[in-house]
Design a protein around this motif. Structure first.
Motif, PDB file in Angstrom:
ATOM      1  N   ALA A 211       0.835  -1.205   0.000  1.00  0.00           N
ATOM      2  CA  ALA A 211       0.000   0.000   0.000  1.00  0.00           C
ATOM      3  C   ALA A 211       0.869   1.255   0.000  1.00  0.00           C
ATOM      4  O   ALA A 211       0.589   2.214  -0.727  1.00  0.00           O
ATOM      5  CB  ALA A 211      -0.930  -0.010   1.209  1.00  0.00           C
ATOM      6  N   ALA A 212       1.946   1.240   0.771  1.00  0.00           N
ATOM      7  CA  ALA A 212       2.850   2.393   0.811  1.00  0.00           C
ATOM      8  C   ALA A 212       3.518   2.603  -0.540  1.00  0.00           C
ATOM      9  O   ALA A 212       3.642   3.735  -1.007  1.00  0.00           O
ATOM     10  CB  ALA A 212       3.894   2.200   1.904  1.00  0.00           C
ATOM     11  N   ILE A 213       3.921   1.527  -1.185  1.00  0.00           N
ATOM     12  CA  ILE A 213       4.566   1.625  -2.493  1.00  0.00           C
ATOM     13  C   ILE A 213       3.604   2.175  -3.539  1.00  0.00           C
ATOM     14  O   ILE A 213       3.966   3.021  -4.357  1.00  0.00           O
ATOM     15  CB  ILE A 213       5.116   0.254  -2.932  1.00  0.00           C
ATOM     16  N   LEU A 214       2.366   1.690  -3.513  1.00  0.00           N
ATOM     17  CA  LEU A 214       1.369   2.105  -4.505  1.00  0.00           C
ATOM     18  C   LEU A 214       0.678   3.413  -4.139  1.00  0.00           C
ATOM     19  O   LEU A 214      -0.120   3.933  -4.914  1.00  0.00           O
ATOM     20  CB  LEU A 214       0.307   1.007  -4.675  1.00  0.00           C
ATOM     21  N   ASP A 215       0.954   3.933  -2.959  1.00  0.00           N
ATOM     22  CA  ASP A 215       0.337   5.157  -2.456  1.00  0.00           C
ATOM     23  C   ASP A 215      -1.184   5.016  -2.368  1.00  0.00           C
ATOM     24  O   ASP A 215      -1.937   5.890  -2.812  1.00  0.00           O
ATOM     25  CB  ASP A 215       0.732   6.364  -3.301  1.00  0.00           C
ATOM     26  N   VAL A 216      -1.617   3.880  -1.822  1.00  0.00           N
ATOM     27  CA  VAL A 216      -3.020   3.627  -1.521  1.00  0.00           C
ATOM     28  C   VAL A 216      -3.083   3.147  -0.070  1.00  0.00           C
ATOM     29  O   VAL A 216      -2.055   2.901   0.549  1.00  0.00           O
ATOM     30  CB  VAL A 216      -3.649   2.574  -2.472  1.00  0.00           C
ATOM     31  N   THR A 217      -4.277   2.992   0.444  1.00  0.00           N
ATOM     32  CA  THR A 217      -4.416   2.488   1.806  1.00  0.00           C
ATOM     33  C   THR A 217      -4.499   0.964   1.797  1.00  0.00           C
ATOM     34  O   THR A 217      -4.897   0.367   0.788  1.00  0.00           O
ATOM     35  CB  THR A 217      -5.682   3.049   2.475  1.00  0.00           C
TER      36      THR A 217
END
Length: 54
Positions: free
Chosen positions: A7-13
């Motif tokens: 999620a951090a890599i993709l900038d999503v929750t």
């Protein structure tokens, strides 16, 4: 890779990843045997990203 890390890599929750799993979209995921842990492989994430870019 753990959902929180992806999620951090993709900038999503992490909740977004959960919704994608429920909707059967997003990268392929694995449930580890004998536990409730969800994991993503780097190869599956890269393949999914390539599909999205096509």
């Amino acid at each position: 890779m753990a959902p929180k890390a992806l999620a951090a890599i993709l900038d999503v929750t992490p909740k977004t990843l959960e919704r994608w799993r429920d909707a059967k979209t997003g990268p392929k995921w694995l449930k580890l045997p004998g536990s409730s842990l969800i994991r993503y492989t780097r190869a599956d994430v890269l393949a999914w990203l390539a599909e999205c870019a096509a």
